[in-house]
Design a protein around this motif. Structure first.
Motif, PDB file in Angstrom:
ATOM      1  N   MET A 284      27.967  33.202 -15.069  1.00 48.44           N
ATOM      2  CA  MET A 284      27.566  32.279 -14.034  1.00 48.44           C
ATOM      3  C   MET A 284      27.971  30.849 -14.385  1.00 48.44           C
ATOM      4  O   MET A 284      28.497  30.136 -13.563  1.00 48.44           O
ATOM      5  N   GLY A 285      27.760  30.439 -15.599  1.00 52.12           N
ATOM      6  CA  GLY A 285      28.097  29.090 -16.020  1.00 52.12           C
ATOM      7  C   GLY A 285      29.588  28.818 -16.001  1.00 52.12           C
ATOM      8  O   GLY A 285      30.010  27.695 -15.763  1.00 52.12           O
ATOM      9  N   HIS A 286      30.386  29.859 -16.217  1.00 51.60           N
ATOM     10  CA  HIS A 286      31.837  29.663 -16.221  1.00 51.60           C
ATOM     11  C   HIS A 286      32.351  29.326 -14.836  1.00 51.60           C
ATOM     12  O   HIS A 286      33.287  28.553 -14.689  1.00 51.60           O
ATOM     13  N   GLY A 287      31.757  29.908 -13.795  1.00 54.78           N
ATOM     14  CA  GLY A 287      32.181  29.628 -12.431  1.00 54.78           C
ATOM     15  C   GLY A 287      31.955  28.176 -12.049  1.00 54.78           C
ATOM     16  O   GLY A 287      32.785  27.566 -11.376  1.00 54.78           O
ATOM     17  N   ILE A 288      30.853  27.608 -12.495  1.00 55.40           N
ATOM     18  CA  ILE A 288      30.561  26.202 -12.211  1.00 55.40           C
ATOM     19  C   ILE A 288      31.546  25.304 -12.932  1.00 55.40           C
ATOM     20  O   ILE A 288      32.056  24.341 -12.351  1.00 55.40           O
ATOM     21  N   ILE A 289      31.836  25.625 -14.175  1.00 54.64           N
ATOM     22  CA  ILE A 289      32.780  24.818 -14.956  1.00 54.64           C
ATOM     23  C   ILE A 289      34.172  24.871 -14.332  1.00 54.64           C
ATOM     24  O   ILE A 289      34.840  23.840 -14.198  1.00 54.64           O
ATOM     25  N   VAL A 290      34.602  26.053 -13.921  1.00 56.41           N
ATOM     26  CA  VAL A 290      35.912  26.198 -13.278  1.00 56.41           C
ATOM     27  C   VAL A 290      35.947  25.414 -11.969  1.00 56.41           C
ATOM     28  O   VAL A 290      36.937  24.741 -11.664  1.00 56.41           O
ATOM     29  N   THR A 291      34.861  25.454 -11.191  1.00 54.72           N
ATOM     30  CA  THR A 291      34.790  24.707  -9.940  1.00 54.72           C
ATOM     31  C   THR A 291      34.918  23.210 -10.195  1.00 54.72           C
ATOM     32  O   THR A 291      35.645  22.505  -9.489  1.00 54.72           O
ATOM     33  N   ILE A 292      34.242  22.712 -11.221  1.00 57.96           N
ATOM     34  CA  ILE A 292      34.317  21.290 -11.560  1.00 57.96           C
ATOM     35  C   ILE A 292      35.723  20.901 -11.998  1.00 57.96           C
ATOM     36  O   ILE A 292      36.265  19.880 -11.551  1.00 57.96           O
ATOM     37  N   ILE A 293      36.331  21.709 -12.831  1.00 56.37           N
ATOM     38  CA  ILE A 293      37.691  21.412 -13.318  1.00 56.37           C
ATOM     39  C   ILE A 293      38.687  21.429 -12.162  1.00 56.37           C
ATOM     40  O   ILE A 293      39.519  20.519 -12.023  1.00 56.37           O
ATOM     41  N   LEU A 294      38.619  22.472 -11.315  1.00 54.65           N
ATOM     42  CA  LEU A 294      39.535  22.540 -10.175  1.00 54.65           C
ATOM     43  C   LEU A 294      39.279  21.403  -9.190  1.00 54.65           C
ATOM     44  O   LEU A 294      40.221  20.839  -8.628  1.00 54.65           O
ATOM     45  N   GLY A 295      38.012  21.060  -8.977  1.00 57.08           N
ATOM     46  CA  GLY A 295      37.692  19.932  -8.109  1.00 57.08           C
ATOM     47  C   GLY A 295      38.296  18.639  -8.623  1.00 57.08           C
ATOM     48  O   GLY A 295      38.825  17.833  -7.857  1.00 57.08           O
ATOM     49  N   PHE A 296      38.235  18.442  -9.937  1.00 61.69           N
ATOM     50  CA  PHE A 296      38.824  17.240 -10.535  1.00 61.69           C
ATOM     51  C   PHE A 296      40.336  17.216 -10.346  1.00 61.69           C
ATOM     52  O   PHE A 296      40.901  16.190  -9.948  1.00 61.69           O
ATOM     53  N   ILE A 297      40.983  18.344 -10.578  1.00 62.00           N
ATOM     54  CA  ILE A 297      42.448  18.416 -10.429  1.00 62.00           C
ATOM     55  C   ILE A 297      42.850  18.171  -8.974  1.00 62.00           C
ATOM     56  O   ILE A 297      43.775  17.400  -8.693  1.00 62.00           O
TER      57      ILE A 297
END
Length: 87
Positions: free
Chosen positions: A1-14
């Motif tokens: 679950m935590g990995h999905g949030i981190i990936v969303t944040i990283i992709l949002g930043f990019i």
């Protein structure tokens, strides 16, 4: 679950960075606002894509569409904020 949030944040930043790069000029905020811009750009692109039947129900927007969504939000921001005068 935590990995999905981190990936969303990283992709949002990019996505936010690319949108800001493609639209040079004064734009809102720093790191956090760039992340929010990218994430909301993806949400907007998904909503528009589903309304136009490009995406099925529950299907997320693609990377390029997310960038266009973020650019659309930047344009709206500039129109709204650009009309305000500072004293």
């Amino acid at each position: 679950m935590g990995h999905g949030i981190i990936v969303t944040i990283i992709l949002g930043f990019i996505i936010g960075l690319i949108a800001k790069f493609l639209m040079p000029g004064r734009d809102p905020g720093g790191f956090i606002v760039t992340i929010i811009l990218g994430i909301l750009g993806s949400v907007v692109a998904g909503y528009i894509g589903r309304a136009l039947h490009w995406y099925g129900p529950g299907q997320p927007a693609g990377f390029i569409a997310s960038i266009f969504g973020a650019i659309l939000l930047l344009i709206i921001y500039r129109v709204v904020i650009g009309n305000r005068t500072t004293v």
